[in-house]
Design an enzyme around this catalytic site. Structure first.
Site, short mmCIF file in Angstrom:
data_model
loop_
_atom_site.label_atom_id
_atom_site.label_comp_id
_atom_site.label_asym_id
_atom_site.label_seq_id
_atom_site.Cartn_x
_atom_site.Cartn_y
_atom_site.Cartn_z
N ASP A 1 64.45 51.24 63.56
CA ASP A 1 63.91 51.56 62.08
C ASP A 1 64.36 52.71 61.45
O ASP A 1 64.75 53.70 62.28
CB ASP A 1 62.28 51.19 62.17
CG ASP A 1 61.47 52.48 63.30
OD1 ASP A 1 62.08 53.41 63.49
OD2 ASP A 1 60.57 51.95 64.08
N ASP B 1 62.92 56.13 59.45
CA ASP B 1 61.70 56.75 58.76
C ASP B 1 62.55 57.59 57.71
O ASP B 1 63.64 58.37 57.61
CB ASP B 1 60.85 57.23 59.72
CG ASP B 1 60.40 56.61 60.84
OD1 ASP B 1 60.13 55.24 60.36
OD2 ASP B 1 60.13 57.04 61.75
N ASP C 1 59.50 67.47 67.20
CA ASP C 1 59.24 67.82 68.61
C ASP C 1 60.61 68.08 69.23
O ASP C 1 60.84 69.23 69.87
CB ASP C 1 58.83 66.66 69.40
CG ASP C 1 59.55 65.26 68.76
OD1 ASP C 1 60.58 65.53 68.27
OD2 ASP C 1 58.97 64.18 69.15
#
Length: 449
Positions: A77, A79, A156
Site C-alpha cells: 500500500d 501511505d 521507527d
C-alpha cells in the site's frame, strides 16, 4: 504558565541516531540516483498527493512504500504524510473519514483503494498537544503534530523515514535511510531502548522487516531486544494479534518464526512455540504449514489466518487431547475440551478474533471424521462448509508423518471420484451400531380427566 514556557524553551530534543537538526543534514536525492518513477505509485496515492499540494499543503509518499520501491519490490500500500491536519485533509477530500484514537489519521477513498494520510508528528515529550505516556515509557496516546523534520525523528527505522515527492520525483532522506538500505542494514532511529519502551511492538516489527526484506539488524538495534521482550506483556492483545498476522503473512513466515525464537520474542505470543519447533513431529508440521503459507502469499493467493493459527496451535491441541483421554474422557469430548483449553490459554496472550477461533475449532473438530471411511460419513463430510480447509489440514498432517499418507490419498481420490466409484471405495463399517432409543409410553389419561 511560566513553568510550561520554560519547559518548552529548555526541552531536550528527541534523540536521533544521526544528525538531522538543520536542513544541511537533509539529503534530497534526485531521480537519477534512486530511479523511482511516479508511475510506480498507485493512482489513488497520486490523486491524494496532488489534491493536498493543490490545496497548498506539503504531501509525500512515506515509509514502507518508498523503502520497497528502492528494494525493487511491489509495495502493498501507499501511505501519505502531510503538514495538513486531519480536519484539513477531510475538507480537501469529500470521500474521507478521520479515524484513530492513539493517533488520528484520515482514510481517503478512491474507488476500491483507500489511502492512509497522517499529519506530521511532533515530539510527545512536551506539555503541548494531546499525549499520554505510561510509567513504563510506552506511548498511550499520541495526537501531537509537528514539522516535517520532527515527523522523520518519530519514524521507527531509518529505512522508513523516507519521503517521496511525485511532483519532482525526489526522495527526502533525514537519517541516511537510503544508504542503510543499500548497505543491507535495518537501523533504529534514536536510542533503541527508549524507542522499544515507547512501543514494544517495534521489536516484532524489527524481526519481521529483517526477515521480509533481507536486511541485517544493526548491532545497537538488535542488542536490547531479548532483555525488553517482557515489555510486550503491556501491549493490548489486539495490537499483538495484528502484528503477528503481518509477521506470518509477510511471505517469510518461516524465517520470522525462527527469528522470533532467536531474539527471545516467542514466549507469551504463541504458547510453547519454541518447544513445538524443537519436537521432531511438531517441527515438521509447523515448517510445512509456514512454507505453504509463504508460497501462497508470494503467489498472491488468498491465505486464511484461521487456518494458519490452527496449524501453529495444533500440537498444543494434540497434547491436551491426549491428557483428557488419559483422564478417562471419551475421544470426541476430550478433543472439544482440549480445543477450549488451548483457545482460552491463547486468548490471554494474543487476541485471536472470534471469527478466526471459531473456524480453527471447526478445522480441528473435523480431523477425527477423516478417519471414518465407511457408510454415509464420508459423503456428509465432503459436503461440510469447512471440508476444504479440513482436507488441506489433513494433507499437512499426512505430509509431516503424523498420519499415514494413504489416508490423504484416499480422500483425494474420493473427492475426484463419481458416485459409483465413491461407493466402491467405502470401507466396511466395523463400528457397533447404536441401539435405537426406546420411546417412553405416555401415561394413559385418567377416566375423570
Amino acid at each position: 504558565m511560566i513553568k510550561k514556557l520554560l519547559q518548552r524553551v529548555f526541552r531536550k530534543p528527541a534523540p536521533t541516531s544521526r544528525k538531522a537538526s538543520n536542513d544541511s543534514a537533509v539529503l534530497r536525492i534526485p531521480f537519477k540516483q534512486h530511479q523511482i518513477q511516479r508511475q510506480l505509485l498507485s493512482p489513488a496515492a497520486l490523486k491524494t498527493i496532488e489534491g493536498l499540494q493543490k490545496a497548498g499543503f506539503e504531501a509525500y509518499v512515506v515509509g514502507g512504500a518508498v523503502r520497497d520501491l528502492l528494494l525493487k519490490q511491489r509495495p502493498k500500500d501507499f501511505d501519505v504524510a502531510t503538514n495538513a491536519t486531519p480536519e484539513q485533509v477531510h475538507r480537501v477530500f469529500r470521500r474521507s473519514r478521520i479515524i484513530g484514537r492513539r493517533f488520528r489519521l484520515v482514510h481517503v477513498m478512491f474507488g476500491d483503494e483507500t489511502v492512509e494520510v497522517s499529519t506530521f508528528r511532533g515530539s510527545h515529550l512536551g506539555d503541548d498537544g494531546d499525549a499520554k505516556i505510561a510509567d513504563s515509557g510506552r506511548i498511550l496516546r499520541d495526537n501531537v503534530f509537528g514539522s516535517h523534520e520532527e515527523d522523520a525523528v518519530r519514524r521507527d527505522f531509518t529505512a522508513n523515514a523516507l519521503y517521496y515527492n511525485p511532483a519532482n520525483e525526489e526522495i527526502i532522506d533525514f537519517h541516511h535511510g537510503v544508504a542503510d538500505i543499500r548497505a543491507g542494514v535495518l537501523r533504529m532511529i534514536g536510542d533503541p531502548v527508549t524507542r522499544y519502551r515507547e512501543d514494544p511492538v517495534r521489536m516484532l516489527r524489527a524481526v519481521r522487516l529483517s526477515a521480509k526484506l533481507g536486511l541485517k539488524l544493526d548491532t545497537d538495534t538488535e542488542a536490547p531486544i531479548p532483555e525488553l521482550a517482557d515489555a510486550l506483556k503491556d501491549v493490548p492483545e489486539s495490537r499483538l494479534f495484528d502484528e503477528m498476522l503481518k509477521l506470518f503473512l509477510s511471505g517469510h513466515a518461516l524465517e520470522s518464526a525462527h527469528a522470533l525464537r532467536q531474539h527471545g520474542l516467542h514466549h507469551g505470543l504463541l504458547p510453547l512455540l519454541d518447544v513445538v519447533l524443537e519436537q521432531p513431529m511438531g517441527a515438521r508440521f509447523v515448517t510445512l504449514a509456514l512454507q505453504n503459507t509463504d508460497e501462497r502469499v508470494l503467489a498472491d493467493k488468498p491465505v486464511s489466518p484461521a487456518f494458519l493459527f490452527a496449524t501453529l496451535l495444533w500440537h498444543e491441541v494434540l497434547a491436551a487431547w491426549q491428557k483428557y483421554e488419559n483422564l478417562g474422557e471419551r475421544s470426541i469430548p476430550a478433543l472439544h475440551l482440549a480445543m477450549t483449553d488451548v483457545c482460552d490459554q491463547q486468548a490471554e496472550k494474543l487476541a485471536i478474533h472470534k471469527r478466526f477461533s471459531s473456524t480453527m475449532k471447526e478445522i480441528w473438530g473435523l480431523q477425527p471424521r477423516f478417519e471414518q471411511r465407511a457408510g454415509k460419513r464420508p459423503f456428509s463430510l465432503i459436503e461440510h462448509p469447512r471440508y476444504r480447509a479440513g482436507y488441506d489440514f489433513l494433507l499437512l498432517r499426512c505430509a509431516s508423518g503424523e498420519l499415514p499418507e494413504e489416508l490423504g490419498e484416499w480422500w483425494t481420490d474420493f473427492a475426484e471420484a463419481n458416485g459409483e466409484a465413491r461407493q466402491a471405495m467405502l470401507q466396511p463399517d466395523t463400528e457397533p451400531r447404536k441401539r435405537p432409543r426406546r420411546r417412553r409410553r405416555k401415561p394413559a389419561a385418567s377416566a375423570g380427566a
